[in-house]
Design a protein around this motif. Structure first.
Motif, PDB file in Angstrom:
ATOM      1  N   TRP A 229       0.835  -1.202   0.000  1.00 13.46           N
ATOM      2  CA  TRP A 229       0.000   0.000   0.000  1.00 13.46           C
ATOM      3  C   TRP A 229       0.871   1.255   0.000  1.00 13.46           C
ATOM      4  CZ3 TRP A 229      -4.096   2.292  -1.366  1.00 13.46           C
ATOM      5  CH2 TRP A 229      -4.476   3.515  -0.804  1.00 13.46           C
ATOM      6  N   ARG A 230       1.861   1.271   0.867  1.00 13.94           N
ATOM      7  CA  ARG A 230       2.734   2.450   0.941  1.00 13.94           C
ATOM      8  C   ARG A 230       3.544   2.630  -0.346  1.00 13.94           C
ATOM      9  NH1 ARG A 230       3.281   4.805   6.087  1.00 13.94           N
ATOM     10  NH2 ARG A 230       2.065   3.678   7.641  1.00 13.94           N
ATOM     11  N   ALA A 231       3.982   1.539  -0.945  1.00 11.12           N
ATOM     12  CA  ALA A 231       4.717   1.624  -2.218  1.00 11.12           C
ATOM     13  C   ALA A 231       3.805   2.178  -3.315  1.00 11.12           C
ATOM     14  CB  ALA A 231       5.258   0.254  -2.615  1.00 11.12           C
ATOM     15  N   PHE A 232       2.564   1.720  -3.333  1.00 12.76           N
ATOM     16  CA  PHE A 232       1.601   2.234  -4.312  1.00 12.76           C
ATOM     17  C   PHE A 232       1.399   3.733  -4.119  1.00 12.76           C
ATOM     18  CE2 PHE A 232      -2.829   3.496  -5.027  1.00 12.76           C
ATOM     19  CZ  PHE A 232      -2.881   3.364  -6.406  1.00 12.76           C
ATOM     20  N   ARG A 233       1.211   4.182  -2.890  1.00 10.90           N
ATOM     21  CA  ARG A 233       1.012   5.609  -2.617  1.00 10.90           C
ATOM     22  C   ARG A 233       2.223   6.423  -3.073  1.00 10.90           C
ATOM     23  NH1 ARG A 233      -2.683   7.947  -3.012  1.00 10.90           N
ATOM     24  NH2 ARG A 233      -2.029   9.576  -1.620  1.00 10.90           N
ATOM     25  N   ARG A 234       3.431   5.930  -2.784  1.00  7.63           N
ATOM     26  CA  ARG A 234       4.645   6.637  -3.220  1.00  7.63           C
ATOM     27  C   ARG A 234       4.704   6.713  -4.741  1.00  7.63           C
ATOM     28  NH1 ARG A 234       6.760   3.588   0.981  1.00  7.63           N
ATOM     29  NH2 ARG A 234       7.675   2.098  -0.469  1.00  7.63           N
ATOM     30  N   LEU A 235       4.335   5.625  -5.407  1.00  5.13           N
ATOM     31  CA  LEU A 235       4.303   5.601  -6.877  1.00  5.13           C
ATOM     32  C   LEU A 235       3.357   6.667  -7.411  1.00  5.13           C
ATOM     33  CD1 LEU A 235       4.622   3.961  -9.725  1.00  5.13           C
ATOM     34  CD2 LEU A 235       2.432   3.004  -9.017  1.00  5.13           C
ATOM     35  N   VAL A 236       2.141   6.688  -6.903  1.00  3.27           N
ATOM     36  CA  VAL A 236       1.140   7.650  -7.385  1.00  3.27           C
ATOM     37  C   VAL A 236       1.614   9.075  -7.157  1.00  3.27           C
ATOM     38  CG1 VAL A 236      -1.207   8.523  -6.984  1.00  3.27           C
ATOM     39  CG2 VAL A 236      -0.812   6.060  -7.166  1.00  3.27           C
ATOM     40  N   VAL A 237       2.100   9.354  -5.961  1.00  3.96           N
ATOM     41  CA  VAL A 237       2.559  10.715  -5.635  1.00  3.96           C
ATOM     42  C   VAL A 237       3.730  11.115  -6.524  1.00  3.96           C
ATOM     43  CG1 VAL A 237       3.650  12.131  -3.842  1.00  3.96           C
ATOM     44  CG2 VAL A 237       1.654  10.717  -3.282  1.00  3.96           C
TER      45      VAL A 237
ATOM     46  N   GLY B 167      -2.687  -5.074 -15.641  1.00  2.00           N
ATOM     47  CA  GLY B 167      -3.605  -6.070 -15.088  1.00  2.00           C
ATOM     48  C   GLY B 167      -4.069  -5.700 -13.691  1.00  2.00           C
ATOM     49  N   ILE B 168      -3.150  -5.235 -12.867  1.00  2.13           N
ATOM     50  CA  ILE B 168      -3.491  -4.810 -11.512  1.00  2.13           C
ATOM     51  C   ILE B 168      -4.459  -3.632 -11.561  1.00  2.13           C
ATOM     52  CG2 ILE B 168      -2.553  -3.720  -9.422  1.00  2.13           C
ATOM     53  CD1 ILE B 168       0.039  -5.437 -10.025  1.00  2.13           C
ATOM     54  N   ALA B 169      -4.160  -2.660 -12.409  1.00  2.00           N
ATOM     55  CA  ALA B 169      -5.013  -1.474 -12.509  1.00  2.00           C
ATOM     56  C   ALA B 169      -6.429  -1.849 -12.943  1.00  2.00           C
ATOM     57  CB  ALA B 169      -4.394  -0.469 -13.486  1.00  2.00           C
ATOM     58  N   ARG B 170      -6.546  -2.778 -13.869  1.00  2.00           N
ATOM     59  CA  ARG B 170      -7.876  -3.229 -14.303  1.00  2.00           C
ATOM     60  C   ARG B 170      -8.645  -3.853 -13.157  1.00  2.00           C
ATOM     61  NH1 ARG B 170      -8.564  -3.096 -19.850  1.00  2.00           N
ATOM     62  NH2 ARG B 170      -6.642  -3.033 -21.052  1.00  2.00           N
ATOM     63  N   LYS B 171      -7.971  -4.689 -12.360  1.00  5.51           N
ATOM     64  CA  LYS B 171      -8.632  -5.320 -11.205  1.00  5.51           C
ATOM     65  C   LYS B 171      -9.107  -4.291 -10.197  1.00  5.51           C
ATOM     66  CE  LYS B 171      -6.184  -9.724 -11.081  1.00  5.51           C
ATOM     67  NZ  LYS B 171      -5.230 -10.539 -10.290  1.00  5.51           N
ATOM     68  N   VAL B 172      -8.220  -3.352  -9.884  1.00  2.00           N
ATOM     69  CA  VAL B 172      -8.547  -2.363  -8.857  1.00  2.00           C
ATOM     70  C   VAL B 172      -9.620  -1.389  -9.343  1.00  2.00           C
ATOM     71  CG1 VAL B 172      -7.616  -0.439  -7.508  1.00  2.00           C
ATOM     72  CG2 VAL B 172      -6.316  -2.566  -7.707  1.00  2.00           C
ATOM     73  N   ALA B 173      -9.553  -1.001 -10.612  1.00  2.00           N
ATOM     74  CA  ALA B 173     -10.483   0.001 -11.129  1.00  2.00           C
ATOM     75  C   ALA B 173     -11.855  -0.553 -11.483  1.00  2.00           C
ATOM     76  CB  ALA B 173      -9.873   0.680 -12.367  1.00  2.00           C
TER      77      ALA B 173
END
Length: 149
Positions: A14-22, A138-144
């Protein structure tokens, strides 16, 4: 109800994802600002450029951006003042309006697009392998997708 706390692996992800987005958003936003556009400006301009007649309803555009209609309406007013788009009455919805890309808006987008794609490459694409990109898609499709998994 007892919360389902994140496991250490889930927390790190989760924290890695947040850092990526930011990191990606901050970098691309900074690069767009250097050429006089905001991320929402670019989103509206690019969406309108892809639509038939370079036109979208305010409602459709707000849904695409996950914004309220009033928030997009205020933003569209600022873009209209800069000559990037114009509003027209929506014949299918007496209370709605159409957002129409102006020639100046199209020219602004055309001038900004090369710098924007270079920014996306610099801050995101070129840092990943083809396999990384496929996995992320693939991950983005699942989450979105509505309802999650």
């Amino acid at each position: 109800m007892t919360p389902r706390w994140l496991s250490p692996d889930e927390e790190r992800a989760w924290r890695a994802f947040r850092r990526l987005v930011v990191a990606v958003q901050a970098g691309t936003a900074r690069d767009l600002a250097a050429i006089g556009l905001s991320e929402p400006d670019y989103e509206v301009l690019s969406t309108l450029s892809e639509r038939p007649g370079h036109t979208s309803t305010l409602h459709e555009q707000a849904a695409k951006m996950d914004w309220s209609r009033s928030r997009l309406s205020r933003h569209a007013t600022r873009m209209e003042e800069r000559g990037l788009l114009r509003r027209e009455p929506d014949p299918a919805d007496g209370r709605g309006c159409l957002l129409v890309l102006t020639e100046h808006g199209f020219d602004t987008l055309a001038a900004a697009a090369p710098a924007h794609v270079a920014s996306v490459r610099h801050h995101f694409v070129d840092r990943l392998t083809a396999e990384d990109l496929a996995a992320l898609e693939g991950i983005a499709r699942k989450v979105a997708e509505p309802g999650g998994r």
